[in-house]
Motif scaffolding. Structure first.
Motif, short mmCIF file in Angstrom:
data_model
loop_
_atom_site.label_atom_id
_atom_site.label_comp_id
_atom_site.label_asym_id
_atom_site.label_seq_id
_atom_site.Cartn_x
_atom_site.Cartn_y
_atom_site.Cartn_z
N PRO A 105 -46.73 -47.84 10.04
CA PRO A 105 -47.52 -48.04 8.68
C PRO A 105 -46.35 -48.43 7.66
CG PRO A 105 -48.54 -46.22 9.99
CD PRO A 105 -47.11 -46.57 10.66
N SER A 106 -45.46 -47.31 7.59
CA SER A 106 -44.42 -47.54 6.48
C SER A 106 -43.26 -48.35 6.60
CB SER A 106 -43.99 -46.30 5.98
OG SER A 106 -43.28 -45.55 6.94
N GLY A 107 -43.09 -48.91 7.64
CA GLY A 107 -41.77 -49.74 8.07
C GLY A 107 -41.68 -50.05 9.66
N ALA A 108 -40.51 -50.43 9.91
CA ALA A 108 -40.14 -50.57 11.42
C ALA A 108 -39.06 -49.95 11.78
CB ALA A 108 -40.11 -52.02 11.67
N SER A 109 -38.96 -49.52 12.98
CA SER A 109 -37.63 -48.94 13.73
C SER A 109 -36.96 -50.20 14.67
CB SER A 109 -38.22 -48.14 14.60
OG SER A 109 -37.11 -47.84 15.51
N ARG A 399 -33.20 -39.26 1.63
CA ARG A 399 -34.67 -39.16 1.19
C ARG A 399 -35.49 -39.34 2.50
NH1 ARG A 399 -32.96 -37.71 -2.68
NH2 ARG A 399 -33.04 -38.37 -4.69
N ARG A 400 -36.54 -38.61 2.79
CA ARG A 400 -37.27 -38.87 4.06
C ARG A 400 -37.87 -40.02 4.09
NH1 ARG A 400 -39.03 -32.77 2.96
NH2 ARG A 400 -37.96 -31.65 4.77
N THR A 401 -37.83 -40.58 5.32
CA THR A 401 -38.29 -41.99 5.72
C THR A 401 -39.66 -41.68 6.81
OG1 THR A 401 -36.80 -42.52 7.29
CG2 THR A 401 -36.55 -43.30 5.25
N ASN A 402 -40.67 -42.54 6.80
CA ASN A 402 -41.74 -42.37 7.87
C ASN A 402 -42.37 -41.22 7.96
OD1 ASN A 402 -42.94 -44.06 9.67
ND2 ASN A 402 -41.69 -43.21 11.32
N TYR A 403 -42.44 -40.35 6.83
CA TYR A 403 -43.02 -38.99 6.86
C TYR A 403 -44.32 -38.90 7.18
CZ TYR A 403 -41.93 -34.00 6.37
OH TYR A 403 -41.40 -32.73 6.84
N ASP A 404 -45.10 -39.82 6.82
CA ASP A 404 -46.71 -39.74 7.17
C ASP A 404 -46.96 -39.60 8.48
OD1 ASP A 404 -45.56 -42.33 7.29
OD2 ASP A 404 -47.36 -43.46 7.30
N ARG A 405 -46.03 -40.34 9.42
CA ARG A 405 -46.13 -40.01 10.74
C ARG A 405 -45.88 -38.41 10.99
NH1 ARG A 405 -49.79 -42.88 11.89
NH2 ARG A 405 -49.34 -42.64 14.08
N HIS A 406 -44.95 -37.94 10.59
CA HIS A 406 -44.62 -36.49 10.87
C HIS A 406 -45.80 -35.49 10.41
CE1 HIS A 406 -41.87 -33.20 11.90
NE2 HIS A 406 -42.21 -32.67 10.99
N GLU A 407 -46.15 -35.81 9.15
CA GLU A 407 -47.32 -35.02 8.67
C GLU A 407 -48.34 -35.07 9.65
OE1 GLU A 407 -47.18 -33.25 6.18
OE2 GLU A 407 -46.08 -33.91 4.69
#
Ligand SMILES: Cc1cc2nc3c(=O)[nH]c(=O)nc-3n(C[C@H](O)[C@H](O)[C@H](O)COP(=O)(O)OP(=O)(O)OC[C@H]3O[C@@H](n4cnc5c(N)ncnc54)[C@H](O)[C@@H]3O)c2cc1C
Ligand code: SF4
Length: 502
Positions: A105-109, A399-407
């Motif tokens: 949702p917040s970007g791409a790997s 800075r943390r990235t993609n952290y919504d997936r971690h939550e």
């Protein structure tokens, strides 16, 4: 002054450098490994939680700086074998999908410049070299393999087997963790409680010194110089590396060679390239893309301690099970990550973070807790970077990235554990200092404008310079990195024409 030379000179003897040395030894290539640390002694303190976690016996005094100029102690170990001397020896492969582009949702790997299929043979070789124990058919996320694990899985102790049953009742598919400890018939591992985070006093852990560098040195074509810190890469008039300079035990060091490989760990390899700037290379060596030091990734990680008030956890070797049901999809179309048991935490180990809590209380809690690692993918960002200041200090902007997936995965893990009867759940989110999964500071790719290295870890700019450690990772996936570092090191050793590199 100390001078030396070899056909291939490797800086660093950890997972990347040690494994590469083994691969070069199989080809009889004249190789010199320069390692800033010394051999880590086998001694009683190896297994002392206080010595290792509270007194930081095996960590350097060195500190790095964050964006605000605050000092922190990074997750590095400057010894022969590098970070693998204390690692948890969990050695999974990345999944096939991790090599392609993954949308979040917040970007791409981003995709890797080679596929899982191209690395698969080397994954198999790395599993043999590092004596990996595991099994197939349990893990819904497991990638295909052309050969079985070299050794069967570690058995679960009764407490873990019971927990596995509770998770299966929830419809989950807990599976065996792929582990590198020597429990082969006749193996020397005694399955102690002080493995994850500790050096092995018996030499039974599959670290880079034990499994790769040591056998490479025995072959005769590889040599090791310890206490040898490389500080600069010097180029000749043709833009090739001419020599490395530094110091060895207080003496100046100059090393010539034909090909040079940085395997100093993602941050130190990038720091070396950045610090070697000249008028012709104002951004540092091999940095025409400006990407050296950028795209620093570390995974998004959290430790969970789940306490069951009525169940004593009498387990000795806890790290045998993981849950990958949410790896590819959390049920919302996007990937989650992995849940893994970690080594059994003892009260004194919690002291490093719960500094004010009495150790007796922590011990009582540890007797009833089981500890997990929740790991999700972070995304490469050019803003997350390491730099080197005028005094040679390493700075980390992160800075943390993609952290919504971690939550999301963290919340899911807590739900599962509560359902399994664990009423108290304590979390420790990894901060800037818990960066042992560091990677991405010299990404591999096919386009010199958007990557630092080619798909075989050779610099796009400097034909006889390679970076073979976790720096090459274009993305971090959500599995522990060491087996992938080793597999790529074996691929680079086998598929590079080292004569033409010279
Ligand atoms: C506590 C802990 C637990 C871990 N658990 C796991 C796990 O279970 N599974 C997993 O996959 N990964 C784990 N890791 C991570 C894993 O250890 C690393 O991903 C891996 O070791 C990185 O390999 P590398 O070659 O990039 O660097 P390293 O293995 O760190 O090697 C770098 C080497 O370079 C040397 N060096 C640095 N600078 C210089 C210089 N200027 N001159 C000469 N030498 C230099 C260092 O001394 C070191 O020996 C863990 C790490 C830690 C700290
Ligand atoms: S569990 Fe085995 S490999 Fe790990 S430290 Fe103990 S004896 Fe060594």
């Amino acid at each position: 002054m100390v001078t030396d030379s070899a056909q291939v000179v490797i800086v660093g003897s950890g997972m990347g450098g040690g494994t590469l040395a083994w691969g070069l030894a199989q080809r009889g290539i004249d190789t010199l490994v320069l390692e800033r640390g010394e051999v880590l002694p086998r001694e009683p303190e190896n297994w002392s939680p206080r010595a290792v976690f509270v007194d930081r016996r095996y960590k350097p005094d060195e500190t790095w700086l964050d964006d605000d100029g605050n000092e922190f102690h990074p997750g590095v170990h400057y010894v022969v074998g590098g970070n693998t001397k204390v690692y948890g020896a969990s050695l999974p492969r990345l999944r096939e999908r991790d090599f392609g582009r993954t949308e979040y949702p917040s970007g791409a790997s981003p995709a890797w410049p080679f596929t899982y299929a191209e690395l698969e043979t080397y994954y198999g070789q790395a599993e043999s070299l590092y004596r990996v124990h595991g099994t197939v058919g349990e893990d819904p996320s497991e990638p295909w393999r052309s050969q079985p694990f070299p050794y069967g899985p570690l058995p679960h102790e009764p407490y873990i087997a019971e927990m596995m049953r509770r998770l299966e009742e929830q419809g989950l598919h807990p599976s065996s963790t792929s582990m590198g400890i020597d429990v082969r018939p006749g193996g020397t591992c005694v399955r102690c409680q002080t493995c994850d985070g500790f050096p092995c006093r018996l030499g039974a852990k599959s670290d880079a010194e034990t499994c790769a560098l040591g056998p490479a040195l025995a072959g005769g074509s590889v040599r090791l110089l310890t206490g040898a810190r490389v500080r600069s890469i010097e180029l000749d008039d043709h833009g090739r590396v001419a020599r490395l300079t530094g110091d060895v035990n207080g003496e100046p060091l100059v090393v010539d060679g034909a090909a040079f490989v940085l395997s100093a760990g993602a941050v130190n390899s990038a720091a070396l390239m950045l610090a070697s700037r000249t008028d012709d290379h104002p951004l540092g060596v091999g940095n025409s893309s400006g990407l050296v030091g950028r795209n620093y990734m570390v995974h998004n990680n959290t430790h969970l301690a789940a306490v069951h008030p009525r169940r004593r956890n009498d387990v000795v070797f806890q790290k045998t099970m993981c849950v990958n049901d949410f790896y590819a999809d959390m049920g919302d179309g996007y990937p989650g990550g992995t849940l893994q048991l970690i080594g059994k935490v003892q009260g004194s180990m919690m002291k490093t973070h719960a500094t004010r809590a009495p150790e007796r209380l922590l011990d009582r809690m540890a007797a009833r807790s089981v500890e997990w690692l929740v790991m999700t993918e972070d995304l490469p960002s050019v803003h997350n970077r390491i730099t080197v200041d005028a005094n040679g200090r390493i700075n980390v902007s992160w800075r943390r990235t993609n952290y919504d997936r971690h939550e999301a995965l963290l919340a899911q893990a807590k739900r599962i554990l509560r359902k399994a009867g664990y009423t108290g759940i304590f979390e420790q989110r990894f901060g800037i200092d818990m960066n042992s999964h560091m990677c991405g500071t010299a990404v591999a790719g096919t386009d010199p404008a958007t990557s630092v290295l080619d798909p075989w870890c050779r610099s796009h700019d400097v034909p006889n310079l390679f970076v073979v450690d976790s720096a090459f990772f274009p993305s971090s996936g959500a599995q522990n990195p060491a087996l992938t570092i080793a597999a790529q090191a074996l691929r680079v050793a086998a598929e590079t024409d080292w004569t033409s590199a010279a």
